[in-house]
Design a protein around this motif. Structure first.
Motif, PDB file in Angstrom:
ATOM      1  N   LYS A   1       0.822  -1.224   0.000  1.00 50.45           N
ATOM      2  CA  LYS A   1       0.000   0.000   0.000  1.00 50.45           C
ATOM      3  C   LYS A   1       0.850   1.266   0.000  1.00 50.45           C
ATOM      4  O   LYS A   1       0.377   2.333  -0.401  1.00 50.45           O
ATOM      5  CB  LYS A   1      -0.962  -0.001   1.186  1.00 50.45           C
ATOM      6  CG  LYS A   1      -0.320   0.190   2.549  1.00 50.45           C
ATOM      7  CD  LYS A   1      -1.388   0.286   3.620  1.00 50.45           C
ATOM      8  CE  LYS A   1      -0.776   0.563   4.994  1.00 50.45           C
ATOM      9  NZ  LYS A   1      -1.812   0.693   6.041  1.00 50.45           N
ATOM     10  N   ASP A   2       2.112   1.169   0.451  1.00 46.78           N
ATOM     11  CA  ASP A   2       2.975   2.352   0.449  1.00 46.78           C
ATOM     12  C   ASP A   2       3.870   2.394  -0.787  1.00 46.78           C
ATOM     13  O   ASP A   2       4.912   3.040  -0.794  1.00 46.78           O
ATOM     14  CB  ASP A   2       3.825   2.402   1.716  1.00 46.78           C
ATOM     15  CG  ASP A   2       4.699   1.155   1.880  1.00 46.78           C
ATOM     16  OD1 ASP A   2       4.552   0.219   1.056  1.00 46.78           O
ATOM     17  OD2 ASP A   2       5.511   1.104   2.830  1.00 46.78           O
ATOM     18  N   ASP A   3       3.472   1.701  -1.859  1.00 47.95           N
ATOM     19  CA  ASP A   3       4.253   1.708  -3.095  1.00 47.95           C
ATOM     20  C   ASP A   3       4.454   3.151  -3.557  1.00 47.95           C
ATOM     21  O   ASP A   3       3.483   3.906  -3.714  1.00 47.95           O
ATOM     22  CB  ASP A   3       3.519   0.911  -4.183  1.00 47.95           C
ATOM     23  CG  ASP A   3       4.374   0.658  -5.411  1.00 47.95           C
ATOM     24  OD1 ASP A   3       4.820   1.646  -6.031  1.00 47.95           O
ATOM     25  OD2 ASP A   3       4.600  -0.513  -5.752  1.00 47.95           O
ATOM     26  N   PRO A   4       5.709   3.572  -3.758  1.00 45.60           N
ATOM     27  CA  PRO A   4       5.985   4.977  -4.101  1.00 45.60           C
ATOM     28  C   PRO A   4       5.382   5.414  -5.430  1.00 45.60           C
ATOM     29  O   PRO A   4       5.175   6.618  -5.653  1.00 45.60           O
ATOM     30  CB  PRO A   4       7.518   5.034  -4.137  1.00 45.60           C
ATOM     31  CG  PRO A   4       7.956   3.623  -4.372  1.00 45.60           C
ATOM     32  CD  PRO A   4       6.950   2.778  -3.656  1.00 45.60           C
ATOM     33  N   ARG A   5       5.061   4.464  -6.293  1.00 46.07           N
ATOM     34  CA  ARG A   5       4.516   4.850  -7.598  1.00 46.07           C
ATOM     35  C   ARG A   5       3.025   5.146  -7.523  1.00 46.07           C
ATOM     36  O   ARG A   5       2.448   5.668  -8.468  1.00 46.07           O
ATOM     37  CB  ARG A   5       4.792   3.745  -8.629  1.00 46.07           C
ATOM     38  CG  ARG A   5       6.288   3.476  -8.823  1.00 46.07           C
ATOM     39  CD  ARG A   5       6.543   2.556  -9.983  1.00 46.07           C
ATOM     40  NE  ARG A   5       6.135   3.145 -11.251  1.00 46.07           N
ATOM     41  CZ  ARG A   5       6.295   2.559 -12.438  1.00 46.07           C
ATOM     42  NH1 ARG A   5       6.881   1.379 -12.507  1.00 46.07           N
ATOM     43  NH2 ARG A   5       5.898   3.146 -13.530  1.00 46.07           N
ATOM     44  N   ASP A   6       2.390   4.780  -6.407  1.00 43.43           N
ATOM     45  CA  ASP A   6       0.966   5.045  -6.190  1.00 43.43           C
ATOM     46  C   ASP A   6       0.142   4.704  -7.432  1.00 43.43           C
ATOM     47  O   ASP A   6      -0.394   5.588  -8.115  1.00 43.43           O
ATOM     48  CB  ASP A   6       0.753   6.515  -5.817  1.00 43.43           C
ATOM     49  CG  ASP A   6      -0.697   6.766  -5.374  1.00 43.43           C
ATOM     50  OD1 ASP A   6      -1.345   5.794  -4.931  1.00 43.43           O
ATOM     51  OD2 ASP A   6      -1.164   7.907  -5.492  1.00 43.43           O
ATOM     52  N   PRO A   7       0.036   3.425  -7.750  1.00 43.73           N
ATOM     53  CA  PRO A   7      -0.661   3.015  -8.977  1.00 43.73           C
ATOM     54  C   PRO A   7      -2.093   3.538  -9.037  1.00 43.73           C
ATOM     55  O   PRO A   7      -2.751   3.692  -8.010  1.00 43.73           O
ATOM     56  CB  PRO A   7      -0.647   1.480  -8.888  1.00 43.73           C
ATOM     57  CG  PRO A   7       0.531   1.179  -8.018  1.00 43.73           C
ATOM     58  CD  PRO A   7       0.575   2.283  -7.019  1.00 43.73           C
ATOM     59  N   PRO A   8      -2.591   3.822 -10.254  1.00 44.92           N
ATOM     60  CA  PRO A   8      -3.956   4.331 -10.414  1.00 44.92           C
ATOM     61  C   PRO A   8      -4.996   3.256 -10.148  1.00 44.92           C
ATOM     62  O   PRO A   8      -4.663   2.100  -9.857  1.00 44.92           O
ATOM     63  CB  PRO A   8      -3.973   4.779 -11.877  1.00 44.92           C
ATOM     64  CG  PRO A   8      -2.955   3.908 -12.546  1.00 44.92           C
ATOM     65  CD  PRO A   8      -1.870   3.707 -11.517  1.00 44.92           C
ATOM     66  N   GLU A   9      -6.262   3.612 -10.274  1.00 44.71           N
ATOM     67  CA  GLU A   9      -7.351   2.670  -9.990  1.00 44.71           C
ATOM     68  C   GLU A   9      -7.319   1.454 -10.914  1.00 44.71           C
ATOM     69  O   GLU A   9      -7.725   0.370 -10.531  1.00 44.71           O
ATOM     70  CB  GLU A   9      -8.700   3.385 -10.095  1.00 44.71           C
ATOM     71  CG  GLU A   9      -8.965   4.340  -8.947  1.00 44.71           C
ATOM     72  CD  GLU A   9      -8.850   3.654  -7.596  1.00 44.71           C
ATOM     73  OE1 GLU A   9      -9.485   2.599  -7.399  1.00 44.71           O
ATOM     74  OE2 GLU A   9      -8.109   4.157  -6.738  1.00 44.71           O
TER      75      GLU A   9
ATOM     76  N   ARG B   1      -5.480  -3.790  -7.395  1.00 42.89           N
ATOM     77  CA  ARG B   1      -6.270  -2.995  -8.333  1.00 42.89           C
ATOM     78  C   ARG B   1      -6.325  -3.705  -9.679  1.00 42.89           C
ATOM     79  O   ARG B   1      -5.387  -4.407 -10.052  1.00 42.89           O
ATOM     80  CB  ARG B   1      -5.678  -1.595  -8.467  1.00 42.89           C
ATOM     81  CG  ARG B   1      -5.830  -0.766  -7.195  1.00 42.89           C
ATOM     82  CD  ARG B   1      -5.210   0.597  -7.303  1.00 42.89           C
ATOM     83  NE  ARG B   1      -5.326   1.312  -6.028  1.00 42.89           N
ATOM     84  CZ  ARG B   1      -4.643   2.394  -5.716  1.00 42.89           C
ATOM     85  NH1 ARG B   1      -3.773   2.893  -6.583  1.00 42.89           N
ATOM     86  NH2 ARG B   1      -4.816   2.986  -4.549  1.00 42.89           N
TER      87      ARG B   1
END
Length: 298
Positions: free
Chosen positions: A176-184, A263
């Motif tokens: 959940k803390d992936d730095p790339r913050d994947p989209p929906e 996701r």
């Protein structure tokens, strides 16, 4: 011409020995003692007047004729199974014994919902299950060890009949803390080389996931981790990479108790087909179609 013919039991012992390559394991798979299995094969050789198996302390080696007899034995046993199926089909629908293989990426997620209901609604059905990879399950079907297989397509099944159960979308799972913050919806282009964790060879989900990404370079850089989706989730939870999960696993709660987020994969082929397959022209077709209806119901 001799009036004595091999028994089905003798042929089953021979096929089991050929499959396992070891008297002890073959006996265990046949639910008999090693001495019983060995005696049955010796009786078969005596009956035929030939040597089918060369024995030594360390190696079990089939003769050329022995391999030919095994091939024929598979066909004889399959015909015997179909004879039994024919009789079974004349009775009540979806009753009696039915042997089904289920692949590991389906079994723990679908069966807990399905089995209690099928036991309640079909009390006369004796459903025997075995969990196998897609390759082994299809081989078990072709050799008559099981009656049907619940698996994911596409997969090379040979000539079989099938029933569609459902479509199962693929998800990308990451910390959940992936730095790339994947989209929906995660495009395949966001999957980093060397970070993708998948099941080892033999599991069709690996091929489905790579095909959905349509990035050939991922196949060479993927790290293979074990044979369990639960293990992959734990690896992702510990920050070792990301993985692909089928929707049924996510919906069944495989991520509960973890800091892993899933996701949808954004791809035209980001789904696998769940299907029930059985031998072509089986006399129990009606049973399998009814079983497929039960599986579709949840």
């Amino acid at each position: 011409m001799s009036t004595y013919l091999p028994t089905l039991k003798q042929l089953q012992y021979l096929v089991a020995l050929h499959e396992h390559g070891h008297f002890g394991r073959a006996a265990e798979a046949s639910f008999v003692s090693q001495s019983t299995l060995s005696a049955g094969i010796r009786e078969l050789e005596s009956l035929l007047g030939v040597t089918l198996v060369e024995r030594s302390r360390r190696v079990v080696r089939f003769t050329a004729l022995g391999n030919q007899v095994v091939e024929k034995a598979h066909r004889v046993l399959r015909e015997a199974e179909e004879l039994a199926d024919l009789v079974q089909a004349a009775g009540k629908p979806l009753a009696g014994q039915l042997r089904m293989s289920v692949i590991p990426t389906i079994a723990p997620f679908l069966l807990p919902r399905f089995l209690p209901r099928i036991r309640k609604e079909r009390p006369e059905l004796e459903l025997f299950l075995r969990e196998e990879t897609s390759h082994d399950a299809v081989e078990s079907l072709q050799h008559g060890r099981v009656d049907c297989v619940l698996l994911a397509l596409p997969f090379n099944t040979g000539e079989v009949d099938s029933a569609h159960i459902s479509d199962d979308p693929l998800y990308v799972a990451f910390p959940k803390d992936d730095p790339r913050d994947p989209p929906e919806s995660v495009p395949p282009s966001m999957i980093d080389d060397g970070r993708l964790l998948l099941l080892e060879d033999g599991h069709c989900l690996k091929d489905h996931a790579l095909a959905a990404c349509n990035r050939p370079e991922l196949r060479g850089s993927t790290t293979m981790i074990g044979t369990s989706l639960h293990t992959l989730v734990q690896m992702v939870d510990n920050g070792l990479g990301l993985t692909m999960l089928p929707a049924m696993a996510v919906e069944a709660g495989i991520l509960n108790g973890t800091d892993v987020v899933a996701r949808p994969l954004k791809s035209k082929s980001a789904s696998r087909e769940i299907a029930l397959i059985w031998r072509k022209n089986s006399p129990r077709r009606e049973d399998f179609e009814l079983l497929a209806e039960e599986l579709r119901a949840g």
